[in-house]
Design an enzyme around this catalytic site. Structure first.
Site, PDB file in Angstrom:
ATOM      1  N   CYS A  52       1.023  -1.139   0.072  1.00  0.00           N
ATOM      2  CA  CYS A  52       0.126   0.019  -0.020  1.00  0.00           C
ATOM      3  C   CYS A  52       0.882   1.217   0.057  1.00  0.00           C
ATOM      4  O   CYS A  52       2.145   1.285   0.195  1.00  0.00           O
ATOM      5  CB  CYS A  52      -1.002   0.100   1.317  1.00  0.00           C
ATOM      6  SG  CYS A  52      -0.011   0.310   2.768  1.00  0.00           S
ATOM      7  N   CYS A  54       0.867   3.904   2.145  1.00  0.00           N
ATOM      8  CA  CYS A  54       1.344   4.277   3.346  1.00  0.00           C
ATOM      9  C   CYS A  54       2.557   3.228   3.767  1.00  0.00           C
ATOM     10  O   CYS A  54       3.510   3.887   4.802  1.00  0.00           O
ATOM     11  CB  CYS A  54       0.403   4.278   4.440  1.00  0.00           C
ATOM     12  SG  CYS A  54      -0.474   2.785   4.706  1.00  0.00           S
TER      13      CYS A  54
END
Length: 145
Positions: A52, A54
């Protein structure tokens, strides 16, 4: 088009693995490797890696920079959620009291969970905030190197 996407994802995964390995974390890919690593004496930081945004923009840079500190864990390891499923599932068995979360960090001592920095404490934050949180845990639980 599906083949292009698979090639793209393979590149993303390879890059994510390279980044965390370059930061000094040992990849754990099997349940046996997890058991061996997480039951070692001393403190162990586990970075639960993922693909992802993040993870790439916040968690992996924080993993890299946080360990440049006076106190730090004895052992640095990583499991890759969504990729090395057996290893990730086994690691999560050690994170008693915490729901599955990726990316995340778990600090253990002698195989017992001390604290976690969960996805909700990473996503939406600046890397420096996560570095500060990790170094606060190192200050509290780790020895000077």
């Amino acid at each position: 088009m599906n083949m292009d996407f698979n090639l793209f994802m393979n590149d993303v995964v390879r890059q994510a693995r390279q980044e965390i390995s370059a930061a000094g974390y040992k990849e754990l890919k099997t349940a046996e490797e997890v058991d061996e690593a997480l039951t070692k004496k001393g403190t162990t930081l586990v970075m639960v890696n993922s693909v992802c945004g993040c993870a790439g923009g916040i968690a992996r840079p924080a993993a890299y920079h946080a360990v440049h500190y006076d106190k730090r864990p004895d052992h640095l390891v990583t499991v890759f959620a969504g990729q090395d499923k057996e290893a990730t599932a086994r690691a999560r068995e050690y994170f008693e009291g915490y729901p599955p979360s990726s990316p995340s960090f778990a600090l253990l001592k002698d195989g017992k969970i001390l604290k976690m920095v969960e996805r909700h404490e990473i996503e939406g934050y600046e890397p420096m905030a996560v570095i500060t949180k990790l170094q606060g845990l190192f200050e509290e639980y780790c020895e000077e190197v």
